[in-house]
Design a protein around this motif. Sequence first.
Motif, PDB file in Angstrom:
ATOM      1  N   GLY A 287       1.222  -1.149  -0.057  1.00 45.63           N
ATOM      2  CA  GLY A 287       0.187  -0.270   0.236  1.00 45.63           C
ATOM      3  C   GLY A 287       0.588   1.875  -0.064  1.00 45.63           C
ATOM      4  O   GLY A 287       0.133   2.378   0.125  1.00 45.63           O
ATOM      5  N   SER A 288       1.784   0.976   0.214  1.00 43.67           N
ATOM      6  CA  SER A 288       3.013   2.028   0.159  1.00 43.67           C
ATOM      7  C   SER A 288       4.258   1.779  -0.165  1.00 43.67           C
ATOM      8  O   SER A 288       4.604   0.893   0.433  1.00 43.67           O
ATOM      9  N   LEU A 289       5.270   3.006  -1.258  1.00 43.03           N
ATOM     10  CA  LEU A 289       6.271   2.414  -1.104  1.00 43.03           C
ATOM     11  C   LEU A 289       7.017   3.551  -1.727  1.00 43.03           C
ATOM     12  O   LEU A 289       6.817   4.995  -1.783  1.00 43.03           O
ATOM     13  N   SER A 290       8.320   3.758  -0.906  1.00 40.94           N
ATOM     14  CA  SER A 290       8.997   4.927  -0.666  1.00 40.94           C
ATOM     15  C   SER A 290      10.694   4.558  -1.378  1.00 40.94           C
ATOM     16  O   SER A 290      11.272   3.430  -0.837  1.00 40.94           O
ATOM     17  N   GLY A 291      10.509   4.929  -3.107  1.00 46.97           N
ATOM     18  CA  GLY A 291      11.838   4.946  -3.137  1.00 46.97           C
ATOM     19  C   GLY A 291      13.426   6.512  -4.015  1.00 46.97           C
ATOM     20  O   GLY A 291      13.856   6.461  -4.368  1.00 46.97           O
ATOM     21  N   SER A 292      12.425   7.540  -2.992  1.00 44.24           N
ATOM     22  CA  SER A 292      12.928   8.248  -2.841  1.00 44.24           C
ATOM     23  C   SER A 292      14.474   8.080  -2.530  1.00 44.24           C
ATOM     24  O   SER A 292      14.977   8.200  -1.056  1.00 44.24           O
ATOM     25  N   GLY A 293      14.765   9.474  -3.136  1.00 44.36           N
ATOM     26  CA  GLY A 293      16.867   9.231  -3.216  1.00 44.36           C
ATOM     27  C   GLY A 293      17.427   8.156  -2.754  1.00 44.36           C
ATOM     28  O   GLY A 293      18.703   8.288  -2.569  1.00 44.36           O
TER      29      GLY A 293
END
Length: 130
Positions: free
Chosen positions: A20-26
């Motif tokens: 439901g949530s995914l961060s590939g930031s930075g």
Amino acid sequence: DDNPMEGSIPTTIGRLTAMGSLSGSGCNLEGPIPTEMGLLTNMRQMWWNNNELTGHIPTELSKLTLMKTLQLENNNLNGTMPTEICELRSSDANFNFNLEMLSADCTGDGDGDGDVKCGCCTCCEAPCTI
């Protein structure tokens, strides 16, 4: 985001259908956004900002109808934000926006790297916050 990902986003990401949530930031990610991301139909939040992603934003992301946050700013994406994604910004009968935060590097006409033409984005320059 001290995230251990690097390289390109694998097409196998489309198998993570329960996420439901995914961060590939930075993460210094590069290359295109895989069309297989459109298979993540339970996704509500995705952060792919502050990378080196290239190419166009895939129309398939419009299949993520539960999405509330999609942050793509500070990359090397180009072209025009697909109309189908912009349609997720429309409100429901109670005037609640489905896609509340949509960000990209949209300060120009979409012709250059790091420039997405977007008339529906809520934020066009980093840093973008809700």
